[in-house]
Scaffold this motif. Structure first.
Motif, PDB file in Angstrom:
ATOM      1  N   ASP A   1       0.836  -1.210   0.000  1.00 24.03           N
ATOM      2  CA  ASP A   1       0.000   0.000   0.000  1.00 24.03           C
ATOM      3  C   ASP A   1       0.871   1.261   0.000  1.00 24.03           C
ATOM      4  O   ASP A   1       0.583   2.240  -0.702  1.00 24.03           O
TER       5      ASP A   1
ATOM      6  N   TYR B   1       2.189   1.897  -3.436  1.00 28.14           N
ATOM      7  CA  TYR B   1       1.144   2.431  -4.322  1.00 28.14           C
ATOM      8  C   TYR B   1       0.979   3.935  -4.108  1.00 28.14           C
ATOM      9  O   TYR B   1       0.916   4.719  -5.059  1.00 28.14           O
TER      10      TYR B   1
ATOM     11  N   THR C   1       4.001   5.857  -5.343  1.00 23.66           N
ATOM     12  CA  THR C   1       3.980   5.986  -6.805  1.00 23.66           C
ATOM     13  C   THR C   1       3.024   7.091  -7.236  1.00 23.66           C
ATOM     14  O   THR C   1       3.332   7.879  -8.138  1.00 23.66           O
ATOM     15  N   ASP C   2       1.858   7.159  -6.588  1.00 22.42           N
ATOM     16  CA  ASP C   2       0.893   8.229  -6.895  1.00 22.42           C
ATOM     17  C   ASP C   2       1.523   9.602  -6.677  1.00 22.42           C
ATOM     18  O   ASP C   2       1.360  10.519  -7.493  1.00 22.42           O
TER      19      ASP C   2
END
Length: 223
Positions: A122, A125, A128-129
């Motif tokens: 998580d 993720y 990366t955003d």
């Protein structure tokens, strides 16, 4: 050896065995806790690094450049994405890490290991955003310097082409009209470049720089 002595020795060996087993379990649990605590600290650091001062600095730069509806709309979308990460994603990661810490404290090491693995995915993720958002913002904040450097180099090539053509016009008999038309197109694009840079229309700037690159390098081949 008397019977009572044999019983005493047997009981002693049994007790020592039990102590060794308990000690081994204790050491294994201690090692597991140490390993999981280390992993928890690593993920906490990764989470804390997701939002850096860099993204805030770049967002402020864009905010200071806003002078048209298109850039304003783009900035507002970026701001919404940033707030979502800051107000929703980061607190969610914090809650997950607190759950992992609680599981470790309660010696539920298997469950803690599983939760840590899920939380790490998580975190990456969300990381990366944020990295994608930062790259998009930098496309604006670095755009002026990057595009001006690119056009400066293209202008240098263009001047050399014009000079060569002017000094050797007799070599281009029958091609003058086509060549002059290309020169006109290039000059118009150079003027348009300055206009869109002034307007901070960075999407259009990229198109113009690309068109200038094509036209100038094509005319260079011809001349």
């Amino acid at each position: 050896m008397s019977k009572s002595m044999a019983i005493l020795i047997g009981v002693s060996i049994y007790i020592v065995g039990i102590i060794l087993i308990i000690l081994t379990i204790y050491l294994i649990e201690k090692q597991n806790k140490k390993k999981l605590d280390k992993e928890l600290a690593r993920l906490e650091t990764l989470k804390n690094l997701i939002i850096s001062s860099g993204i805030l600095t770049e967002m402020e730069k864009v905010k200071s450049l806003i002078n048209n509806e298109k850039l304003l709309s783009t900035y507002e979308k970026w701001e919404k994405r940033y707030k979502q990460i800051e107000k929703e994603s980061i607190p969610r990661l914090t809650d997950s890490l607190l759950t992992c810490e609680e599981l470790i404290d309660n010696k539920k090491y298997k469950e803690a290991s599983y939760e840590l693995a899920k939380t790490e995915i998580d975190i990456y993720y969300v990381k990366t955003d944020m990295e994608l958002l930062l790259e998009e913002v930098k496309e604006i904040t670095y755009s002026e310097e990057r595009n001006r450097n690119a056009v400066t180099k293209l202008k240098s090539i263009y001047r050399e082409v014009v000079t060569k053509y002017t000094n050797n016009q007799n070599d281009y008999k029958g091609m003058e009209e086509r060549i002059n038309l290309q020169f006109d197109n290039i000059n118009k694009l150079l003027s348009a470049f300055e206009v869109v840079m002034e307007q901070n229309d960075y999407e259009e700037v990229g198109k113009i720089v690309h068109a200038l690159d094509d036209l100038i390098n094509n005319i260079k081949i011809v001349i």
